[in-house]
Structure formats: C-alpha cells, structure tokens
Design a protein around this motif. Structure first.
Motif, PDB file in Angstrom:
ATOM      1  N   UNK A 156      -7.738   3.233   2.753  1.00  0.00           N
ATOM      2  CA  UNK A 156      -7.834   1.417   2.999  1.00  0.00           C
ATOM      3  C   UNK A 156      -6.484   0.760   3.356  1.00  0.00           C
ATOM      4  N   UNK A 157      -5.836   1.665   4.306  1.00  0.00           N
ATOM      5  CA  UNK A 157      -4.591   0.880   4.939  1.00  0.00           C
ATOM      6  C   UNK A 157      -3.557   0.773   4.194  1.00  0.00           C
ATOM      7  N   UNK A 158      -3.511   0.630   2.421  1.00  0.00           N
ATOM      8  CA  UNK A 158      -2.423   0.169   1.785  1.00  0.00           C
ATOM      9  C   UNK A 158      -1.159   0.737   2.842  1.00  0.00           C
ATOM     10  N   UNK A 159       0.013   0.613   2.987  1.00  0.00           N
ATOM     11  CA  UNK A 159       1.557   1.102   3.268  1.00  0.00           C
ATOM     12  C   UNK A 159       2.483   1.509   2.782  1.00  0.00           C
ATOM     13  N   UNK A 160       2.609   2.282   2.317  1.00  0.00           N
ATOM     14  CA  UNK A 160       4.154   2.227   0.965  1.00  0.00           C
ATOM     15  C   UNK A 160       5.142   2.552   2.276  1.00  0.00           C
ATOM     16  N   UNK A 161       6.901   1.913   2.601  1.00  0.00           N
ATOM     17  CA  UNK A 161       7.706   2.346   3.550  1.00  0.00           C
ATOM     18  C   UNK A 161       8.619   2.734   2.445  1.00  0.00           C
ATOM     19  N   UNK A 162       9.133   3.999   3.926  1.00  0.00           N
ATOM     20  CA  UNK A 162      10.771   3.778   2.739  1.00  0.00           C
ATOM     21  C   UNK A 162      11.526   3.826   3.831  1.00  0.00           C
ATOM     22  N   UNK A 163      12.844   3.672   2.501  1.00  0.00           N
ATOM     23  CA  UNK A 163      13.599   3.109   3.469  1.00  0.00           C
ATOM     24  C   UNK A 163      15.395   3.243   3.254  1.00  0.00           C
ATOM     25  N   UNK A 364       4.629  11.078  -6.011  1.00  0.00           N
ATOM     26  CA  UNK A 364       3.048  10.572  -6.842  1.00  0.00           C
ATOM     27  C   UNK A 364       3.132   9.759  -7.575  1.00  0.00           C
ATOM     28  N   UNK A 365       3.787   9.626  -9.032  1.00  0.00           N
ATOM     29  CA  UNK A 365       3.742   8.691  -9.484  1.00  0.00           C
ATOM     30  C   UNK A 365       3.975   7.492  -9.152  1.00  0.00           C
ATOM     31  N   UNK A 366       5.163   7.416  -8.577  1.00  0.00           N
ATOM     32  CA  UNK A 366       5.801   6.280  -8.302  1.00  0.00           C
ATOM     33  C   UNK A 366       4.646   5.259  -7.257  1.00  0.00           C
ATOM     34  N   UNK A 367       4.779   6.024  -6.112  1.00  0.00           N
ATOM     35  CA  UNK A 367       3.486   5.844  -5.103  1.00  0.00           C
ATOM     36  C   UNK A 367       2.075   4.346  -5.973  1.00  0.00           C
ATOM     37  N   UNK A 368       1.857   5.552  -6.631  1.00  0.00           N
ATOM     38  CA  UNK A 368       0.455   4.749  -6.895  1.00  0.00           C
ATOM     39  C   UNK A 368       0.742   4.329  -8.105  1.00  0.00           C
ATOM     40  N   UNK A 369       1.425   4.198  -9.086  1.00  0.00           N
ATOM     41  CA  UNK A 369       2.238   2.886  -9.707  1.00  0.00           C
ATOM     42  C   UNK A 369       2.471   1.384  -9.197  1.00  0.00           C
TER      43      UNK A 369
END
Length: 372
Positions: A156-163, A364-369
């Motif tokens: 759906x385009x929701x993006x997780x950025x890792x810094x 995976x669990x953290x990203x989903x949360x």
C-alpha cells in the motif's frame, strides 16, 4: 543520432535525463541501474532536456585531458578516484580522471555532459553515475532532500525508514525485511519531501553490498555462487578476492587492512532477480527504525531518545563520495518541515545481534507493530 542508442531515465516525480552512446553497453548499463527503481526506457530522436553523451573514444579523451592538465586545475576525490577539473567563464566545467582514463565536459547552458574514455565499463559506470547526479540536482531544486537511510515499503506504499550511523544495520534491516515480503525501496539513501499530508520517499538507485554472513544466513550464498560460476557477471566494483571466495565456496568474511569488510556487490536488478527482493519505486513514510548491531547481544527493543538530526541528512557539505565538481546541485534547496514531519511518526530503537533468524523475527514483529 542515427548511429547512437539512447535511454531516457525519469523519476516517479517526472525529473528526467537521457543517456546516449554509440555503444549499446553504455545505454543498457543505464537502463539496468535505473530501470528497477526509476523509469528507464529506450529513447528516440529528437532528444530534449538534460543529456549525457558517453563514448569510448581515446582520441577525444586525450584532447579533453590536454585542455585540463596545463591550466593549474583544482583536484577532488570523486567516486574514490582523483579528478582534476577547471571551471570556465560561463560556468562550463572540464575534468579528467587519469587513473580511470575518463574525461568530461559539462555545459550548463545546454544541460549537456560529454564523457569520453578508453574503457567501456568505465564509461558506462561514469555515465550512469553522472546521470543520477543530474537528476539529483533536479530533485533537490524541486524541494527534495536526501536522508542517509534504508527503506522498505508495503504494497500500500507505507514505508519504513531505517536510520543510523555507518555500521548500525540499515542495510541488514532492509534486506531482512525485503526477504520476508516487503519491497526494497533503498539500501543506503533516499529522497524525501513533504506533500499531500505526508512525507514522500523516492529511491536513490545504486549498487548494493551484502556481507557473506548475511548472504549465507538468507540461504543465498550458493545460488549467487552458482550464477557466478555459470558466467553471469557481478558488479565491477566487487573486489576480485570476493569473487574468488564466492567461486571457491568460502563463506568466511574478508577484511581490508583498514578493518572494512569486503562484500559481494550487486547491480540493482540483481537484488530482485538473484536475491529475491522485489523493488519499489516510491512510498510514503509511515515509521522509523533506529537499529544498533551488538555482535554478542540478543535482538531486543530498547528505549532510546533517538530523533532525526542534521547528520541524518546529506548536504553538499557532508557529501563524501560525489562532491559537486560540475555544479549540478543547487546552492540551497530542500523543503522545510521534513524532519518535524518524520519526527512525529511511530518509531523504535532496537539492537540486533548475529542471529539472523532472531533478528528477522524481531524486525518483522516490530515493523508490523509500528505500521499497524
């Protein structure tokens, strides 16, 4: 143009440049670099807009180099190679990299960059790199900024950025998530800009490195080695010692004298075709991760008041690999409010260890949360 091939490269936001050459290898190289993350398609004359014209032409290389070397040129380290350059009245720039046997001339009035060299691979690499820099300048002038971050997206385009700082685990995080159903948007840098109530994210197309340990843990070492043994080439920046280790089936990490790990290097299209990581062309920021690798530690969430800072953004002053020798980048640019908008997104700091399965489970669990 009848004896030349051309590839037009355009971002999802419409900025574009065309690479043209007498060698299809040069334009195919550009298509390979940008086709997975940006839009790269064959182009037909007439060619309009920004243009990179690049050819293997030893005589022209010598002619251009001869206009630089006698005139007390400035020197810069560009893509890890010394570059001598002079700026002419009117803003045009002529440059030469003797070690790479590459010569350049940029005409800002016509938005034309000419590249001549001795080696086809070197010319193709330079053409792709400078085409990206031209588009980079257009994006920055249009209000985009560059984050030192990896990124993955959902459908759906929701993006997780890792810094994080170098070695924090940005690429590891992105690769682990991309290997479990997310789409890889970037492994090192991203373009970001506010708009329509959110922060848009575009990829920074580049080759990507994956260490032996992670490659093996993902079950990808042998498939990659088999492709290499079958004659499929990997990225030319890959150290020969890495290639030799892959061919011999040696999985132990290799280290340079300065302590930096030597890693397999992949073209963008190989991330999908070889490593099974589908790529994304854009996204909208929805959450932030701040990992830290602790080799002997357990993967776990941590409470840490980490927020975006100036060091997370690339500027002309902090660029370390591609200084703006040709004057392609605006002196100022970047929309205000990006850091503030990103700062209110759900975020989480965490530590990662060397247990890949445990790292992947926690991520995976953290990203989903975070994204819900």
């Amino acid at each position: 143009m009848t004896d030349r091939t051309a590839t037009r490269i355009a971002t999802a936001d419409g900025q574009a440049v065309t690479v043209t050459s007498r060698s299809a290898t040069v334009t195919d190289w550009a298509a390979r670099y940008f086709g997975s993350w940006w839009n790269a398609v064959p182009a037909e004359p007439p060619i309009s807009g920004a243009l990179v014209s690049a050819d293997v032409d030893s005589d022209e290389y010598e002619d251009i180099a001869a206009t630089v070397l006698p005139h007390d040129p400035d020197e810069a380290d560009y893509a890890c190679s010394p570059m001598l350059h002079i700026r002419h009245e009117g803003g045009s720039v002529t440059a030469v990299q003797s070690g790479e046997r590459l010569a350049y001339h940029w005409d800002p009035a016509l938005r034309r960059l000419r590249i001549a060299g001795h080696d086809e691979t070197a010319v193709a690499t330079a053409a792709a790199r400078l085409a990206r820099e031209i588009v980079r300048g257009m994006l920055l002038a249009d209000g985009w900024q560059i984050l030192h971050a990896s990124a993955v997206t959902r459908d759906d385009g929701a993006t997780l950025l890792t810094l994080g700082d170098k070695g924090a685990g940005k690429t590891t995080t992105a690769f682990l998530l991309a290997h479990t159903g997310w789409r890889l948007l970037a492994n090192d840098r991203v373009f970001v800009r506010t708009g329509h109530g959110h922060v848009r994210v575009l990829p920074w197309p580049s080759a990507a490195a994956c260490g032996f340990g992670l490659l093996d843990a993902l079950g990808l070492f042998e498939p990659v080695a088999d492709r290499l043994r079958a004659g499929e080439p990997m990225h030319p920046t890959q150290d020969q010692r890495v290639t030799d280790a892959l061919l011999a089936g040696r999985r132990e990490p290799l280290w340079q004298a300065n302590g930096k790990e030597m890693k397999p290097q992949f073209f963008p299209d190989q991330l999908d075709a070889w490593l099974g990581m589908p790529l994304a062309t854009e996204g909208r920021a929805a959450g932030l991760l701040f990992p830290r690798i602790t080799p002997d530690g357990e993967p776990q969430l941590i409470v840490e008041p980490r927020r975006l800072g100036e060091a997370d953004f690339f500027t002309a002053g902090t660029e370390d690999r591609y200084p703006d020798v040709f004057g392609l980048l605006p002196l100022t640019g970047g929309a205000s409010g990006v850091a503030d908008r990103l700062g209110v997104l759900p975020h989480q700091a965490l530590t990662l260890g060397h247990d890949t399965a445990a790292n992947a489970a926690l991520l995976g669990k953290t990203a989903a949360g975070l994204l819900g």
